[in-house]
Design an enzyme around this catalytic site. Structure first.
Site, PDB file in Angstrom:
ATOM      1  N   HIS A   1       3.809  10.095 -30.418  1.00 58.82           N
ATOM      2  CA  HIS A   1       4.941  10.593 -29.629  1.00 58.82           C
ATOM      3  C   HIS A   1       4.635  11.970 -29.031  1.00 58.82           C
ATOM      4  O   HIS A   1       4.004  12.805 -29.685  1.00 58.82           O
ATOM      5  CB  HIS A   1       6.206  10.666 -30.489  1.00 58.82           C
ATOM      6  CG  HIS A   1       6.845   9.340 -30.698  1.00 58.82           C
ATOM      7  ND1 HIS A   1       6.331   8.393 -31.560  1.00 58.82           N
ATOM      8  CD2 HIS A   1       7.942   8.767 -30.129  1.00 58.82           C
ATOM      9  CE1 HIS A   1       7.086   7.303 -31.528  1.00 58.82           C
ATOM     10  NE2 HIS A   1       8.074   7.510 -30.669  1.00 58.82           N
ATOM     11  N   PRO A   2       5.086  12.200 -27.807  1.00 59.45           N
ATOM     12  CA  PRO A   2       4.843  13.494 -27.158  1.00 59.45           C
ATOM     13  C   PRO A   2       5.825  14.554 -27.646  1.00 59.45           C
ATOM     14  O   PRO A   2       6.885  14.239 -28.190  1.00 59.45           O
ATOM     15  CB  PRO A   2       5.086  13.175 -25.684  1.00 59.45           C
ATOM     16  CG  PRO A   2       6.147  12.114 -25.714  1.00 59.45           C
ATOM     17  CD  PRO A   2       5.816  11.261 -26.928  1.00 59.45           C
TER      18      PRO A   2
ATOM     19  N   ALA B   1      12.278   8.558 -19.188  1.00 60.42           N
ATOM     20  CA  ALA B   1      13.703   8.235 -19.042  1.00 60.42           C
ATOM     21  C   ALA B   1      14.502   8.762 -20.229  1.00 60.42           C
ATOM     22  O   ALA B   1      15.626   9.250 -20.073  1.00 60.42           O
ATOM     23  CB  ALA B   1      13.877   6.731 -18.915  1.00 60.42           C
ATOM     24  N   GLU B   2      13.937   8.662 -21.416  1.00 59.52           N
ATOM     25  CA  GLU B   2      14.648   9.109 -22.611  1.00 59.52           C
ATOM     26  C   GLU B   2      14.863  10.624 -22.598  1.00 59.52           C
ATOM     27  O   GLU B   2      15.960  11.106 -22.886  1.00 59.52           O
ATOM     28  CB  GLU B   2      13.859   8.687 -23.855  1.00 59.52           C
ATOM     29  CG  GLU B   2      13.935   7.182 -24.112  1.00 59.52           C
ATOM     30  CD  GLU B   2      12.767   6.647 -24.919  1.00 59.52           C
ATOM     31  OE1 GLU B   2      12.718   5.415 -25.103  1.00 59.52           O
ATOM     32  OE2 GLU B   2      11.900   7.446 -25.338  1.00 59.52           O
TER      33      GLU B   2
ATOM     34  N   PHE C   1       7.646  16.750 -33.396  1.00 63.16           N
ATOM     35  CA  PHE C   1       9.054  16.488 -33.716  1.00 63.16           C
ATOM     36  C   PHE C   1       9.504  15.246 -32.948  1.00 63.16           C
ATOM     37  O   PHE C   1       9.302  15.131 -31.740  1.00 63.16           O
ATOM     38  CB  PHE C   1       9.896  17.691 -33.308  1.00 63.16           C
ATOM     39  CG  PHE C   1      11.370  17.503 -33.524  1.00 63.16           C
ATOM     40  CD1 PHE C   1      11.925  17.658 -34.779  1.00 63.16           C
ATOM     41  CD2 PHE C   1      12.205  17.166 -32.463  1.00 63.16           C
ATOM     42  CE1 PHE C   1      13.291  17.496 -34.986  1.00 63.16           C
ATOM     43  CE2 PHE C   1      13.568  16.990 -32.657  1.00 63.16           C
ATOM     44  CZ  PHE C   1      14.111  17.157 -33.921  1.00 63.16           C
ATOM     45  N   VAL C   2      10.109  14.302 -33.658  1.00 62.87           N
ATOM     46  CA  VAL C   2      10.559  13.046 -33.041  1.00 62.87           C
ATOM     47  C   VAL C   2      12.057  12.896 -33.255  1.00 62.87           C
ATOM     48  O   VAL C   2      12.559  13.037 -34.382  1.00 62.87           O
ATOM     49  CB  VAL C   2       9.829  11.830 -33.640  1.00 62.87           C
ATOM     50  CG1 VAL C   2      10.306  10.540 -32.946  1.00 62.87           C
ATOM     51  CG2 VAL C   2       8.320  11.969 -33.505  1.00 62.87           C
TER      52      VAL C   2
END
Length: 473
Positions: free
Chosen positions: A371-372, A390-391, A423-424
């Site tokens: 995840h970025p 989009a998120e 961080f997700v």
């Protein structure tokens, strides 16, 4: 591996049946006409009949006629049928007959009476025999022969079908025949539904073995007419109240001339007919009427994506990115067990999530690190996946002030330094202010707790992504 059983159906949001007159419930009564079509060496069968009769412990007699069983079937034709006929015609109740073709050929007077009363005569197969071990081609031939004899007897082909003692092939074979407006060899719903098969959608109108007088002669069944009436009344009352609250259903009732046609049992049926006819907004209909109503008001609509029917390449191509840069999750889900229950967003999410939860710690960490950063360098360089872009935009992370951007940069760096992974959070559930607050709070977690929190958020992100491309129910 495809799991063929459909355990979901309409789910939590069944359609509004839109029954005529705003009826709260559609009541559909079936009279099974089997007398003269049952197992009998006179009919070329290997043994006598033993099913659904008042002979305790009845068993087939190979190469012999069973006089008592034959007499009970004959009672149905000679007396029981006419008792039911008088009841329904005197009270203007239209019913559907499940007519065994060979039985109809031996019942000209009863057949004329059915037609004069305006009853629908659907097919109950060629003979009233067991089909579970019947070869597929033999069953196909018997369906064709049943249609032929039915047409000769009644003057037109049947438009409804119910075998009853069916095989795993029955519904498919009836669908493939192509001329039936409905098939009823299922017991799996309170509403009709469409069942696609080989490019054609077949309407299914489920039947019942619960509100069926066969339970007079089976274990844990009805002891008398009063027990039968009470069960029918309770069933009707529940469905009627559901309909009154906006979810109309259908109630099937199955009758046999030789069973409920007996006087002591018949009394319970008559009380029930009187009971429902005193109610408002009840549609007592033939099965063919329900089929045509459903086809008009709920025509078949071809589904979009059907995950359980895709090949492996299609499946991974569509869903390999649901978990960020981790197509192996989709691959494992496909190689597991997929069925109709997995064709909705939540159903497929369950299958994918299961593989994620079953993965090793290193594999799960790989998904986390894929995840970025939120509002990080990849976003600035427009190198996020389409879904991530989009998120993040949904939470306003694509329109940050310089001050906000500085806050995200500082917190991302602190989080990464402490935990060793980005961080997700499910951005679609949050605003940018909420995300900043969550980052500050979660910086106080232990590494173990934060890994669990990240995995929970990853599953939530996956669900949002699936809901964007699949129906929820």
């Amino acid at each position: 591996m495809r799991y063929p059983r459909n355990m979901l159906g309409y789910g939590r949001t069944p359609p509004d049946a839109k029954w005529p007159g705003g009826a709260y419930v559609a009541v559909q009564i079936v009279v099974n006409y089997e007398e003269g079509g049952e197992n009998n060496i006179l009919h070329g069968d290997a043994a006598s009949e033993a099913f659904l009769v008042d002979v305790i412990g009845a068993a087939p007699w190979p190469d012999k006629r069973h006089w008592n069983v034959e007499s009970m079937y004959e009672y149905g034709a000679r007396a029981g049928f006419w008792r039911l006929h008088r009841l329904f015609t005197s009270q203007n109740v239209l019913v559907t007959v499940y007519g065994v073709a060979t039985a109809l050929m031996r019942a000209p007077q009863q057949l004329y009476a059915m037609q004069e009363a305006g009853w629908e005569i659907a097919s109950h197969g060629y003979k009233w025999v067991e089909h579970k071990d019947m070869p597929l081609e033999t069953e196909r031939q018997q369906i064709a022969e049943a249609i032929k004899l039915h047409t000769i007897a009644t003057g037109e082909r049947p438009y409804g079908w119910y075998t009853g003692r069916s095989s795993l092939n029955t519904v498919d074979l009836v669908s493939e025949e192509g001329g039936f407006e409905y098939v009823s060899d299922t017991y799996d719903d309170d509403l009709p539904y469409w069942r696609p098969h080989k490019g054609r959608a077949q309407l299914v109108i489920p039947y019942t073995l619960a509100a069926n007088d066969m339970r007079f002669v089976t274990a844990s069944g009805f002891q008398n007419g009063e027990a039968y009436f009470q069960f029918l009344k309770d069933s009707f009352d529940v469905l009627y109240e559901e309909g009154r609250q906006g979810a109309p259903k259908m109630m099937s009732i199955g009758l046999h001339n030789r069973l409920v046609g007996m006087p002591g049992r018949f009394a319970g049926l008559k009380r029930f007919i009187d009971y429902i006819q005193a109610k408002e907004r009840v549609w007592i209909a033939r099965r063919i009427d329900i089929a045509r109503h459903w086809a008009q008001h709920h025509p078949y609509e071809a589904p979009g994506l059907v995950p359980s029917e895709m090949d492996r390449t299609q499946f991974v191509g569509h869903f390999g990115g649901v978990f960020e840069h981790s197509p192996w999750i989709a691959e494992r889900a496909f190689d597991g067990e997929l069925g109709p229950a997995n064709d909705t967003a939540s159903g497929l999410h369950f299958a994918l999530r299961t593989q994620f939860r079953m993965a090793s710690d290193d594999e799960r960490m790989g998904v986390i690190t894929a995840h970025p950063d939120l509002a990080g360098k990849l976003a600035a360089a427009r190198r996020l996946t389409e879904a991530s872009t989009a998120e993040q935009a949904s939470a306003g992370l694509d329109a940050l002030t310089d001050h906000e951007r500085g806050q995200f940069s500082e917190l991302n760096a602190a989080y990464l330094a402490k935990f060793g992974f980005p961080f997700v959070i499910a951005a679609r559930d949050n605003t940018k202010a909420m995300i900043l607050e969550a980052m500050r709070i979660r910086l106080g977690n232990t590494r173990h707790n934060e890994i669990e929190a990240a995995c929970t958020q990853i599953e939530r992100i996956a669900l949002h992504r699936l809901r964007a491309i699949l129906p929820e129910f």
